[in-house]
Design an enzyme around this catalytic site. Structure first.
Site, PDB file in Angstrom:
ATOM      1  N   THR A   1     -42.367   8.665 -21.755  1.00  0.00           N
ATOM      2  CA  THR A   1     -42.171   7.701 -20.662  1.00  0.00           C
ATOM      3  C   THR A   1     -40.685   7.538 -20.400  1.00  0.00           C
ATOM      4  O   THR A   1     -40.270   6.569 -19.778  1.00  0.00           O
ATOM      5  CB  THR A   1     -42.770   6.341 -21.068  1.00  0.00           C
ATOM      6  OG1 THR A   1     -42.356   6.045 -22.395  1.00  0.00           O
ATOM      7  CG2 THR A   1     -44.274   6.362 -21.011  1.00  0.00           C
ATOM      8  N   HIS A   2     -39.878   8.498 -20.873  1.00  0.00           N
ATOM      9  CA  HIS A   2     -38.427   8.341 -20.841  1.00  0.00           C
ATOM     10  C   HIS A   2     -37.827   8.979 -19.598  1.00  0.00           C
ATOM     11  O   HIS A   2     -37.202  10.024 -19.652  1.00  0.00           O
ATOM     12  CB  HIS A   2     -37.825   8.897 -22.130  1.00  0.00           C
ATOM     13  CG  HIS A   2     -38.347   8.190 -23.336  1.00  0.00           C
ATOM     14  ND1 HIS A   2     -38.604   8.800 -24.527  1.00  0.00           N
ATOM     15  CD2 HIS A   2     -38.689   6.892 -23.504  1.00  0.00           C
ATOM     16  CE1 HIS A   2     -39.064   7.903 -25.393  1.00  0.00           C
ATOM     17  NE2 HIS A   2     -39.126   6.745 -24.790  1.00  0.00           N
ATOM     18  N   ILE A   3     -38.048   8.297 -18.499  1.00  0.00           N
ATOM     19  CA  ILE A   3     -37.527   8.743 -17.215  1.00  0.00           C
ATOM     20  C   ILE A   3     -36.144   8.135 -17.006  1.00  0.00           C
ATOM     21  O   ILE A   3     -35.830   7.103 -17.580  1.00  0.00           O
ATOM     22  CB  ILE A   3     -38.493   8.320 -16.095  1.00  0.00           C
ATOM     23  CG1 ILE A   3     -38.941   6.879 -16.345  1.00  0.00           C
ATOM     24  CG2 ILE A   3     -39.678   9.257 -16.044  1.00  0.00           C
ATOM     25  CD1 ILE A   3     -39.924   6.342 -15.383  1.00  0.00           C
TER      26      ILE A   3
END
Ligand code: SF4
EC number: 1.1.99.3
Length: 421
Positions: free
Chosen positions: A347-349
């Site tokens: 989820t590391h945008i």
């Protein structure tokens, strides 16, 4: 002066020690550390926001010791052992007479003055579904990444990015994290108890992160830390089975029973570069429940990402082999692989409202202040020009402190642009 590198020879200098010693190593982390060392790498205990013992932070907020309950990622902590704003900062803020928290409020847009150069407040929907206007002298967008970019686009703060002309600033430099995972399956003599764990606990290596190795012969830029981070496994996605196992039925059940408590999972959490073709904008067709355009993400993997993933998985495979498992499953993206939104990919945008020194190519200045509307600040991973190998939270917190210091010590004394364009 460097302090408390925690066994990581590649760690940068620190101005102070970590507040607590590292958490205990799970058996999976111990296996990884031994294997990594045996093939010549440098394992270290991952810095973790889970407490290894009781702790009182500088604001007076108390935390209990983490008990490795395994429900860390995606859940609140009933032990107050996972550092987060609601545990570590909100209790102190609540003591401030002027502080008010309005929960269940959904901000629709930042309201601007007629000349679009000043924010006048925000419009939000309250818990009863009523639209409210909150006037403000200073607006801070702090919704991590997507929502920061979405609110800027919906509010008309900054020029939307156009990938064809390469002009505009809001939506550009959207980046991700280039994750690859391997799972080692052991025989029944090796029991890893994957149901225990803590969100940040584990052992990693930085030998192939950032510029810690010579990229020359490999044909890509970027790097990855590798780690075993046993965070507790989820009911379905945390059940690895050998390739060829059916996805349901008695054979699947038998394979799960065979492997679940005898496996470990390791990741290469790779850096990801930004590209002209990967960007965010307002969706021309689809609207949210409030009738506003959704945020649209245009994204695909590029050649550099695939080359890097293949290199990293090759190196990580050697560590897995050194554990002598009966099987290794998982692998790297293959040439021609496309982004697949149905497969978990962190989820590391990041990016979309990046910091920089040129208002033509960045949305915010070095203090995370909008170039276009100086009484709006935008802390979050939206400010990262490229995706990091490490997970983003530490850098988000550091940048936020940096920005908050500038607001307090400079902006409030003399409101206006902190950097002249
Ligand atoms: S694993 Fe996470 S949720 Fe569980 S006690 Fe530790 S910090 Fe809290």
């Amino acid at each position: 002066m460097g302090k408390d590198k925690g066994g990581n020879p590649f760690a940068p200098d620190r101005s102070d020690n970590f507040p607590l010693p590292a958490q205990k190593r799970t058996y999976s982390a111990q296996l990884f550390a031994q294997a990594a060392e045996s093939v010549g790498y440098h394992p270290y205990d991952l810095p973790s926001a889970n407490t290894s013992g009781p702790y009182t932070n500088p604001y007076g907020a108390q935390m209990g010791p983490c008990n490795f309950c395994g429900f860390c990622s995606g859940y609140a902590c009933y032990m107050y052992s996972k550092a987060s704003p609601n545990v570590n900062i909100l209790p102190a803020l609540r003591q401030e007479p002027k502080f008010e928290l309005r929960n269940n409020a959904y901000v629709l847009r930042v309201n601007l003055s007629d000349d679009k150069k000043r924010a006048t407040g925000v419009t939000y929907v309250d818990g009863q579904g009523r639209e409210q206007i909150q006037p403000a002298d200073l607006v801070i967008l702090s919704a991590f990444q997507f929502h920061n970019v979405h609110l800027m686009l919906l509010s008309g703060i900054g020029k939307p990015y156009n990938p064809i002309t390469n002009e505009g600033t809001v939506g550009r430099n959207f980046a991700y994290q280039n994750l690859s995972t391997l799972k080692a399956l052991f025989d029944k003599n090796t029991t890893t108890n994957p149901f225990i764990g803590a969100g940040g606990a584990g052992v990693g290596i930085d030998d192939f992160n950032a510029d810690n190795f010579d990229h020359g012969p490999h044909g890509f830029v970027g790097g990855s830390p590798f780690w075993v981070n046993q965070a507790g496994t989820k009911p379905i996605s945390g059940l690895p089975v050998p390739a060829g196992t059916p996805n349901w039925g008695s054979q699947w059940k038998a394979a799960v029973a065979d492997t679940y408590t005898h496996h470990l999972s390791m990741d290469a959490h790779g850096a990801h570069q930004s590209y002209r073709a990967n960007y965010l904008d307002l969706d021309p067709n689809y609207k949210d429940a409030y009738g506003q355009p959704l945020l649209r993400m245009t994204f695909d993997w590029q050649e550099n990402d695939i080359k890097m993933a293949q290199f990293m998985v090759g190196k990580m495979h050697k560590i897995a082999e050194a554990m002598n498992p009966k099987m290794i499953i998982g692998g790297a993206k293959k040439p021609g692989s496309h982004f697949d939104s149905t497969v978990y990919q962190t989820t590391h945008i990041s990016g979309g409202a990046i910091m920089g020194d040129d208002p033509k190519t960045s949305a915010v200045n070095r203090y995370l202040q909008s170039w276009d509307v100086p009484n709006v600040f935008v802390p979050g991973a939206s400010a990262f020009p490229q995706g990091l190998g490490y997970n983003p939270t530490g850098m988000v917190a550091a940048l936020t402190y940096w920005s908050a210091k500038a607001i307090r010590e400079q902006y409030l004394k003399n409101p206006g642009p902190l950097v002249q364009a």
